[in-house]
Motif scaffolding. Structure first.
Motif, PDB file in Angstrom:
ATOM      1  N   THR A 141       8.228  15.264   5.456  1.00 32.23           N
ATOM      2  CA  THR A 141       8.128  15.137   4.122  1.00 32.23           C
ATOM      3  C   THR A 141       9.015  13.813   3.427  1.00 32.23           C
ATOM      4  O   THR A 141       8.332  13.245   2.660  1.00 32.23           O
ATOM      5  CB  THR A 141       9.100  16.273   3.415  1.00 32.23           C
ATOM      6  N   LEU A 142      10.012  13.322   4.063  1.00 29.86           N
ATOM      7  CA  LEU A 142      10.532  12.122   4.002  1.00 29.86           C
ATOM      8  C   LEU A 142       9.560  11.074   4.122  1.00 29.86           C
ATOM      9  O   LEU A 142       9.344   9.997   3.311  1.00 29.86           O
ATOM     10  CB  LEU A 142      11.727  12.000   4.678  1.00 29.86           C
ATOM     11  N   ASN A 179       5.611   6.988   2.723  1.00 31.94           N
ATOM     12  CA  ASN A 179       4.366   6.296   2.585  1.00 31.94           C
ATOM     13  C   ASN A 179       3.676   5.894   1.213  1.00 31.94           C
ATOM     14  O   ASN A 179       2.923   5.266   0.846  1.00 31.94           O
ATOM     15  CB  ASN A 179       3.404   6.953   3.739  1.00 31.94           C
ATOM     16  N   ASP A 180       3.797   7.272   0.426  1.00 33.58           N
ATOM     17  CA  ASP A 180       3.405   7.121  -0.943  1.00 33.58           C
ATOM     18  C   ASP A 180       3.958   6.137  -1.721  1.00 33.58           C
ATOM     19  O   ASP A 180       3.267   5.578  -2.344  1.00 33.58           O
ATOM     20  CB  ASP A 180       3.597   8.406  -1.563  1.00 33.58           C
ATOM     21  N   ARG A 181       5.180   5.923  -1.689  1.00 36.81           N
ATOM     22  CA  ARG A 181       5.790   4.810  -2.287  1.00 36.81           C
ATOM     23  C   ARG A 181       5.335   3.420  -1.908  1.00 36.81           C
ATOM     24  O   ARG A 181       4.831   2.681  -2.673  1.00 36.81           O
ATOM     25  CB  ARG A 181       7.322   4.610  -2.119  1.00 36.81           C
ATOM     26  N   LEU A 182       4.915   3.186  -0.462  1.00 35.52           N
ATOM     27  CA  LEU A 182       4.548   2.009  -0.298  1.00 35.52           C
ATOM     28  C   LEU A 182       3.025   1.874  -0.673  1.00 35.52           C
ATOM     29  O   LEU A 182       2.481   0.577  -0.778  1.00 35.52           O
ATOM     30  CB  LEU A 182       4.577   2.055   1.430  1.00 35.52           C
ATOM     31  N   GLN A 183       2.374   2.898  -0.425  1.00 37.05           N
ATOM     32  CA  GLN A 183       0.823   2.788  -0.978  1.00 37.05           C
ATOM     33  C   GLN A 183       0.959   2.435  -2.387  1.00 37.05           C
ATOM     34  O   GLN A 183      -0.056   1.859  -2.950  1.00 37.05           O
ATOM     35  CB  GLN A 183       0.240   4.330  -0.613  1.00 37.05           C
ATOM     36  N   SER A 184       1.820   3.214  -3.198  1.00 33.04           N
ATOM     37  CA  SER A 184       1.706   2.737  -4.648  1.00 33.04           C
ATOM     38  C   SER A 184       2.027   1.259  -4.800  1.00 33.04           C
ATOM     39  O   SER A 184       1.528   0.548  -5.658  1.00 33.04           O
ATOM     40  CB  SER A 184       2.691   3.499  -5.240  1.00 33.04           C
TER      41      SER A 184
END
Length: 92
Positions: free
Chosen positions: A46-47, A52-57
């Motif tokens: 989850t962390l 990964n979501d932050r980096l993708q954004s």
């Protein structure tokens, strides 16, 4: 006599099953340990997913617009545009 042999055989088999249940590779303690490891891995996943979501954004922002690139260049590399005056204020 036959009854005793059957009873002893059944008791030996029961003891073997209980030994496997409490001491073997599929024992209760082993299974609980695996469940604990699974829960820890879910938390770690989850962390990592949020990172990964932050980096993708951030990658999407960098691909889509120059504003993010300019912002990073200004704050991380000290970029100054032509005809701009750089002022730095120190607070004590």
């Amino acid at each position: 006599m036959v009854n005793r042999v059957v009873c002893i055989t059944l008791l030996v088999l029961l003891a073997g099953i209980h030994a496997q249940l409490w001491l073997g590779n599929g024992s209760v303690a082993y299974v609980q340990d695996l469940h604990q490891q699974i829960q820890e891995q879910y938390a770690a996943n989850t962390l990592e997913k949020s990172e990964n979501d932050r980096l993708q954004s951030e990658v999407n922002d960098l691909k889509d617009g120059l504003a993010t690139v300019e912002e990073k260049a200004r704050y991380e590399l000290g970029m100054v545009k032509p005809n701009e005056i750089y002022i730095q204020v120190y607070k004590h």
